[in-house]
Write an enzyme that holds these catalytic residues in place. Structure first.
Site: not given
Ligand code: CTP
Length: 411
Positions: A216-219, A283
């Site tokens: 995943g990512n931090r968006s 993102a």
């Protein structure tokens, strides 16, 4: 909650018509007063069956204004509307929408709507059949054509056992729409996106490795949600394709939830078929695990973990730009860069083939999770619009300004 400061508190008229959602308007009132607005509540006679005068008076700090024939020397049927910076009718019943569309004035609220020269927001709530009835839909279209913001009701549980479209949106989110309309001021406010369908992707995608793990990512999704709220406040029909985020649904937007980049691509392409503009604020993971393990990947004693093989995800922004669903459809991308921000942004704009690219620098306190942002909006025609550090809603409004100016005339 941000508290307003300044020489004069913005004056808001909260009109309440007869519907069970009147009790939820108390929360909207609370938000408005606690954030520094001077609110006069104008309930209809039917609304008072649901919530009494004492509640409106206690929460607003003013007596509820209910009667054309009270304090006649103050000419309330004219003065309340004339002095307002915003009128919000929440909930707006089908009867109230009909009266407003036809210019009837048989009580204080309908008189107020005719005398108000400020922006007007309606938050309808009713049973699905009433909302979908051609009479209601034509009244809503009339009000929108005249510049009112009519927030699409949410889908969900209605009074009794029914479920469907017609639910009163989260009052906190209605408050956010009001805040956006007020922020642009009486001159700045326009429903320039009325009659337009805009699609926004937001949040981060999650690419599963096994049933319990993902890449995943931090968006946070905040910029995409700010775009959705501001578009609703400018009158657009909004489809929000949301990856992972912890934010609540913006009022008035049709929210489609997705997990992976491939799901996001499908949902965006489907919604884009009749869209005037698509804004890719999500993102999107560039890579996903090459294989998905249907059982949890277990560690094995004495063995190194297996490396995770990745494959490329489709570049949705580039695909949308290369294969526009309609002539004149505008495509907007976002780029978060750490170095050579403008040069990388210009190269990315050309590579992706979109019309606008919002470029921001990522670093500490910037972009991820923050409510503020600073960016430059690069356009394919070579123009640059710098947007100074400020709320993500302000940046969203600048994006819509450019989209609105660049859209072909409605067909
Ligand atoms: N985007 C997309 N599909 C992807 C990756 C990104 O549509 N697979 C979109 C994002 O929503 C954003 C824009 O492309 O609007 C820019 O994303 P970014 O990750 O900065 O672009 P990349 O081409 O992946 O560039 P980089 O090599 O810098 O990661």
């Amino acid at each position: 909650m941000d508290k307003l400061d300044g020489p004069r508190r913005p004056r808001v008229v909260l009109g309440v018509s007869g519907g069970i959602a009147a009790y939820k308007a108390c929360e909207l009132l609370r938000r408005l007063t606690e954030s520094g607005h001077d609110v006069r509540v104008v309930p209809t006679a039917a609304a008072l069956h649901f919530v009494g005068e004492a509640t409106w008076a206690a929460l607003s700090g003013h007596p509820a204004a209910t009667e054309v024939w009270e304090t006649v020397h103050e000419v309330p049927h004219v003065r309340i509307g004339q002095s307002a910076d915003l009128v919000v009718v929440a909930p707006a019943s089908t009867d109230l929408l009909a009266k407003a569309a036809h210019g009837l004035a048989d009580d204080l609220l309908t008189n107020t709507l005719l005398t108000a020269r400020c922006p007007v927001v309606f938050a309808p709530a009713m049973h699905t059949e009433m909302w979908e009835h051609p009479a209601t839909q034509e009244n809503v279209a009339t009000l929108r054509r005249r510049g009112a913001v009519v927030i699409e009701p949410a889908v969900g549980r209605l009074t009794g056992v029914d479920t469907g479209k017609g639910r009163f949106p989260d009052p906190v989110e209605i408050y956010e729409i009001c805040r956006r309309v007020l922020a642009r001021g009486p001159q700045g406010h326009t429903t320039d996106l009325a009659g337009r369908h805009v699609v926004i992707s937001a949040g981060g995608t999650r690419e599963p490795l096994d049933p319990v793990r993902y890449l995943g990512n931090r968006s946070s999704g905040k910029q995409g949600y700010a775009l959705a709220r501001t578009a609703v406040a400018r009158g657009a029909r909004v489809t929000l394709v949301a990856g992972h985020t912890e934010l609540s649904d913006p009022a008035g937007a049709d929210v489609v939830r997705v997990g992976t980049a491939v799901q996001l691509r499908e949902a965006v392409r489907k919604a884009a078929a009749d869209a005037d503009a698509v804004v890719m604020a999500a993102a999107v993971a560039d890579f996903r695990p090459a294989t998905y393990a249907t059982g949890k990947i277990k560690k094995k004693d004495g063995q190194d973990p297996e490396p995770v093989a990745l494959v490329r995800n489709p570049d949705i922004l580039a695909e949308l730009s290369a294969d526009r669903a309609r002539p004149g459809q505008l495509i907007v991308g976002f780029a978060a860069e750490t170095d050579d921000v403008l040069a990388n942004g210009r190269a990315k704009l050309a590579r992706k083939g979109c019309d606008l690219l919002v470029v921001n620098e990522v670093g500490e306190h910037k972009t991820f999770g923050s409510a503020e942002n600073e960016a430059v909006i690069l356009a394919a025609d070579g123009t640059e619009t710098p947007v100074p550090y400020g709320p993500k809603e302000t940046l969203a409004d600048r994006v819509w300004d450019l989209v609105s100016a660049g859209l072909p005339d409605p067909s």
